[in-house]
Scaffold this motif. Structure first.
Motif, PDB file in Angstrom:
ATOM      1  N   ASN A  30       0.866  -1.177   0.000  1.00 57.81           N
ATOM      2  CA  ASN A  30       0.000   0.000   0.000  1.00 57.81           C
ATOM      3  C   ASN A  30       0.903   1.228   0.000  1.00 57.81           C
ATOM      4  OD1 ASN A  30      -2.160  -1.747   0.140  1.00 57.81           O
ATOM      5  ND2 ASN A  30      -2.320  -1.622   2.361  1.00 57.81           N
ATOM      6  N   THR A  48       0.530  -5.518 -12.925  1.00 58.22           N
ATOM      7  CA  THR A  48       0.398  -4.548 -11.842  1.00 58.22           C
ATOM      8  C   THR A  48      -1.063  -4.143 -11.745  1.00 58.22           C
ATOM      9  OG1 THR A  48       2.649  -3.719 -12.095  1.00 58.22           O
ATOM     10  CG2 THR A  48       1.092  -2.277 -10.999  1.00 58.22           C
ATOM     11  N   TYR A  49      -1.614  -4.315 -10.562  1.00 60.63           N
ATOM     12  CA  TYR A  49      -3.059  -4.178 -10.355  1.00 60.63           C
ATOM     13  C   TYR A  49      -3.310  -3.316  -9.126  1.00 60.63           C
ATOM     14  CZ  TYR A  49      -7.425  -5.913  -8.173  1.00 60.63           C
ATOM     15  OH  TYR A  49      -8.624  -6.019  -7.537  1.00 60.63           O
ATOM     16  N   THR A  50      -4.335  -2.484  -9.202  1.00 62.84           N
ATOM     17  CA  THR A  50      -4.684  -1.678  -8.049  1.00 62.84           C
ATOM     18  C   THR A  50      -6.180  -1.774  -7.770  1.00 62.84           C
ATOM     19  OG1 THR A  50      -4.776   0.579  -7.141  1.00 62.84           O
ATOM     20  CG2 THR A  50      -4.731   0.392  -9.538  1.00 62.84           C
ATOM     21  N   GLY A  53      -7.079   3.007  -5.993  1.00 59.47           N
ATOM     22  CA  GLY A  53      -6.042   3.964  -6.352  1.00 59.47           C
ATOM     23  C   GLY A  53      -5.928   4.103  -7.862  1.00 59.47           C
ATOM     24  N   LEU A  55      -2.889   4.671 -11.050  1.00 60.23           N
ATOM     25  CA  LEU A  55      -1.475   4.646 -11.405  1.00 60.23           C
ATOM     26  C   LEU A  55      -1.247   5.207 -12.800  1.00 60.23           C
ATOM     27  CD1 LEU A  55      -0.675   0.949 -10.369  1.00 60.23           C
ATOM     28  CD2 LEU A  55      -0.509   2.987  -8.923  1.00 60.23           C
ATOM     29  N   PRO A  68      -8.720   2.292 -10.945  1.00 56.36           N
ATOM     30  CA  PRO A  68      -9.087   1.213 -10.020  1.00 56.36           C
ATOM     31  C   PRO A  68      -9.723   0.037 -10.753  1.00 56.36           C
ATOM     32  CG  PRO A  68      -9.895   3.344  -9.241  1.00 56.36           C
ATOM     33  CD  PRO A  68      -9.386   3.554 -10.626  1.00 56.36           C
ATOM     34  N   LEU A  84       2.222   7.409  -8.862  1.00 53.74           N
ATOM     35  CA  LEU A  84       0.951   7.251  -8.168  1.00 53.74           C
ATOM     36  C   LEU A  84       0.152   8.547  -8.282  1.00 53.74           C
ATOM     37  CD1 LEU A  84       2.928   5.084  -6.824  1.00 53.74           C
ATOM     38  CD2 LEU A  84       1.263   5.066  -4.974  1.00 53.74           C
ATOM     39  N   SER A  88      -2.451   4.312  -3.354  1.00 52.51           N
ATOM     40  CA  SER A  88      -2.842   3.117  -4.100  1.00 52.51           C
ATOM     41  C   SER A  88      -2.457   1.841  -3.365  1.00 52.51           C
ATOM     42  CB  SER A  88      -2.189   3.118  -5.489  1.00 52.51           C
ATOM     43  OG  SER A  88      -2.585   4.256  -6.234  1.00 52.51           O
ATOM     44  N   ASN A  89      -3.337   0.847  -3.463  1.00 54.04           N
ATOM     45  CA  ASN A  89      -3.037  -0.498  -2.981  1.00 54.04           C
ATOM     46  C   ASN A  89      -2.446  -1.278  -4.150  1.00 54.04           C
ATOM     47  OD1 ASN A  89      -4.232   0.316  -0.615  1.00 54.04           O
ATOM     48  ND2 ASN A  89      -6.175  -0.679  -1.026  1.00 54.04           N
ATOM     49  N   LEU A  90      -1.128  -1.343  -4.190  1.00 53.78           N
ATOM     50  CA  LEU A  90      -0.433  -1.926  -5.330  1.00 53.78           C
ATOM     51  C   LEU A  90      -0.308  -3.435  -5.152  1.00 53.78           C
ATOM     52  CD1 LEU A  90       1.051  -0.967  -7.954  1.00 53.78           C
ATOM     53  CD2 LEU A  90       3.165  -1.125  -6.637  1.00 53.78           C
ATOM     54  N   ARG A  91      -0.728  -4.178  -6.170  1.00 56.27           N
ATOM     55  CA  ARG A  91      -0.576  -5.624  -6.173  1.00 56.27           C
ATOM     56  C   ARG A  91       0.205  -6.007  -7.431  1.00 56.27           C
ATOM     57  NH1 ARG A  91      -1.749  -4.197  -1.999  1.00 56.27           N
ATOM     58  NH2 ARG A  91      -3.463  -4.851  -0.617  1.00 56.27           N
TER      59      ARG A  91
END
Length: 262
Positions: A30, A48-50, A53, A55, A68, A84, A88-91
């Motif tokens: 995060n 890369t997924y959010t 948030g 990006l 999102p 950013l 953002s909740n970066l996954r």
């Protein structure tokens, strides 16, 4: 101690890279708006997924916008940086090259289905190297193959004058200045800039500005901004004028498109 594969502020050590036995590895972080990721690359592919948030990814001379509930495919060894636009909740899902779900050698923004969203969430809380993890990984790869690509990207030029012009428009997407007016701001003639748009970006000035506005619109709408406000922020005279542009590109109205995506 393991040697970092990346050299900047989001390193992935060799021990956390995907392998043939564990072809998919998830990194969850995060991040605050100030925690941009400097240019770097990975030897593996990456999604890369959010879930929350927004990006902006810069790679291959192109700006890719990731709102999102969308994701971006970044091929192996692609130098990219991440900015950013909000917290953002970066996954980051790292995928072994031999298990790549996408053959595309360029970045792609993808729809994230409800099923894929839940699979990624489950993977985050699943015991590593377990039978459950292996099952989740297989279904995630299948869902990525089926994911719909979205045209929310913006090619950027190398010529300094043209790049300055594009940055002026990105900073103020509502501007309706003509190319002649903008040419004076960047020290080039309108004729020269017209030629550079065609040579470097393979599109006209008007098409590039529309693509920029479309990408920004997608971010705003995905974030819940009212349609009338989106139209005003992007320089359209009315909500109907903006909707007509959106429908020309996607084939449906903005409300229908996002209802289907949801």
């Amino acid at each position: 101690m393991a040697t970092p594969i990346l050299t900047h502020n989001l390193p992935v050590t060799a021990s956390k890279l995907p392998t043939l036995d564990r072809p998919l590895r998830l990194v969850a972080r995060n991040l605050k708006i100030s925690q941009d990721l400097a240019p770097h690359s990975h030897p593996c592919g990456q999604i890369t997924y959010t879930p929350q948030g927004m990006l902006q990814v810069i790679a291959d001379g192109t700006v890719w916008f990731v709102p999102p509930m969308r994701a971006i495919w970044i091929p192996p060894d692609t130098i990219h940086e991440v900015k950013l636009l909000t917290e953002s909740n970066l996954r980051a899902i790292h995928i072994h090259a031999e298990y790549s779900p996408l053959s595309n050698q360029h970045c792609l923004v993808l729809e994230v289905s409800n099923l894929l969203r839940e699979l990624i969430f489950s993977l985050e809380y699943t015991e590593p190297d377990s039978p459950r993890e292996r099952h989740l990984v297989q279904v995630i790869l299948d869902e990525l193959i089926a994911a719909k690509p979205l045209p929310i990207y913006l090619p950027m030029p190398n010529d300094k004058r043209l790049k300055n012009l594009c940055e002026i428009l990105i900073a103020n997407p509502a501007s309706n200045d003509t190319l002649e007016i903008l040419a004076k701001k960047v020290g080039a003639s309108a004729r020269t800039l017209t030629r550079l748009f065609e040579q470097e970006l393979r599109m006209s000035f008007g098409d590039w500005r529309q693509q920029m506005r479309l990408a920004r619109a997608y971010l705003l709408i995905a974030n819940g901004t009212p349609m009338s406000q989106v139209a005003a922020e992007l320089g359209y005279s009315s909500q109907s004028a903006f909707s007509a542009m959106f429908k020309k590109t996607f084939g449906v109205s903005p409300s229908s498109f996002f209802r289907q995506a949801g």
